[in-house]
Write a protein that holds these residues in place. Structure first.
Motif, mmCIF file in Angstrom:
data_model
loop_
_atom_site.group_PDB
_atom_site.id
_atom_site.type_symbol
_atom_site.label_atom_id
_atom_site.label_comp_id
_atom_site.label_asym_id
_atom_site.label_seq_id
_atom_site.Cartn_x
_atom_site.Cartn_y
_atom_site.Cartn_z
ATOM 1 N N THR A 15 0.947 -1.045 0.011
ATOM 2 C CA THR A 15 0.070 0.010 0.052
ATOM 3 C C THR A 15 1.032 1.314 0.231
ATOM 4 O O THR A 15 1.686 1.483 0.810
ATOM 5 N N TRP A 17 1.203 5.454 0.250
ATOM 6 C CA TRP A 17 0.422 6.723 0.593
ATOM 7 C C TRP A 17 1.411 7.773 0.136
ATOM 8 O O TRP A 17 2.455 8.020 0.518
ATOM 9 N N TRP A 51 -2.817 5.232 10.303
ATOM 10 C CA TRP A 51 -2.967 4.871 9.000
ATOM 11 C C TRP A 51 -2.518 3.237 8.834
ATOM 12 O O TRP A 51 -3.019 2.714 8.154
ATOM 13 N N ARG A 55 -4.748 -0.561 8.378
ATOM 14 C CA ARG A 55 -4.514 -1.005 6.932
ATOM 15 C C ARG A 55 -3.740 -2.640 7.467
ATOM 16 O O ARG A 55 -3.948 -3.402 6.561
#
Length: 328
Positions: A15, A17, A51, A55
């Motif tokens: 992931t 960001w 964050w 996740r």
């Protein structure tokens, strides 16, 4: 490069960001041993941790591409919650010694909460991050301990501040020596030789065309080698812009005394063979003229997009006052 070219596809086991200044982009690699690459600025450490937790649950390992404040700001909080921290060996050694120059925090006047490095990383070392194995690639230049991470099966390259889609990392000729720009150029050439399918930079978007991005970075880095004075200017503009971002601006009447108290400015003035007073005036004048700074309500502000920082977040000690390291 066509502006319509799509960004290369990312594997579903990571992931990404993309974050505005003053935070570096963050990469999350969930798995049996969840890893986080770079942790943003200290003023947003809670946001970074939340964050990652939302996740992937618990973060087991933090890997820093280098030790500047926008990359290590969440280290202390995540370490307090059980994460180990890995970083390039030169920076790991200095952190262990509690060297006053750690993170260039005092030099740049950029706060960093105290942390330790549990795993020093050397060139060629293999790391299991999330669901894949990555190779550590030493890429000094922007800092002496700067590193990249290479995932050969997917041909992913985490490049830190070595390059972005629009820039290359500034080099500190005063702290790291006159060869720092040449070192950074050699690191870029090494990364280009890997022919990555995807470049994951610490600032800005993922480049749509990695080959073109590396070619542009090599040209920019060569200019820093060819023009040392230009390299100095390149650095001081970025340092001042960052200072203004994390402080929500500085009163115009206070900018000269602020700059004259900074070692980075006096070092730059020496390299440019001008007085600090001359450089301070020229720096602000030039950045206002080019639009990099804006004068608003009697305060100078950085024009680039950035996220506000709570003032209390800046009240952390310089590394010379960090507590000694203790075995974990």
């Amino acid at each position: 490069m066509s502006p319509d070219r799509p960004v290369p596809e990312l594997p579903n086991w990571l992931t990404w960001w993309q974050r505005p200044f003053p935070d570096a982009n963050t990469l999350l690699l969930p798995g049996r041993h969840t890893a986080l690459v770079d942790t943003g600025f200290v003023g947003h450490a809670d946001e970074t941790a939340a964050w990652a937790r939302a996740r992937a649950g618990k973060v087991d390992l933090v890997v820093n591409t280098h030790w500047h404040s926008d990359h290590v700001g969440g280290n202390a909080l995540l370490q307090a919650r059980g994460a180990a921290v890995a970083a390039g060996a030169p920076e790991a050694d200095a952190i262990a010694r509690r060297d006053p120059g750690c993170c260039a925090a005092e030099y740049l006047d950029q706060p960093v909460a105290p942390y330790t490095v549990d795993i020093p990383l050397d060139d060629g070392q293999l790391l299991r991050l999330g669901e894949a194995e990555w190779e550590v690639v030493r890429t000094p230049g922007h800092t002496p301990g700067h590193l990249a991470l290479w995932q050969p099966e997917e041909r992913l390259l985490v490049v830190g501040d070595a390059l972005s889609d629009y820039d290359v990392g500034w080099v500190n000729l005063a702290l790291d020596g006159p060869e720092a720009a040449t070192t950074a150029l050699a690191s870029l050439k090494r990364m280009a030789d890997l022919a990555p399918r995807v470049i994951l930079p610490s600032h800005g978007p993922i480049p749509a065309d990695p080959e073109a991005a590396l070619a542009a970075a090599l040209r920019r880095a060569q200019r820093l080698v060819d023009d040392p004075a230009g390299a100095v200017w390149y650095g001081v503009r970025r340092i001042l812009a960052f200072a203004l971002m994390i402080r929500d601006g500085i009163p115009a009447a206070e900018i000269e005394p602020y700059l004259l108290a900074r070692t980075w400015l006096t070092d730059a003035a020496r390299l440019l063979d001008v007085t600090p007073e001359h450089l301070a005036t020229e720096l602000v004048t030039t950045m206002l003229r080019t639009g990099a700074l804006r004068l608003r309500d009697g305060h100078l502000h950085a024009a680039a997009d950035h996220t506000p920082v709570p003032p209390e977040a800046l009240r952390v000690p310089y590394p010379r006052a960090w507590p000694p390291t203790t075995p974990r």
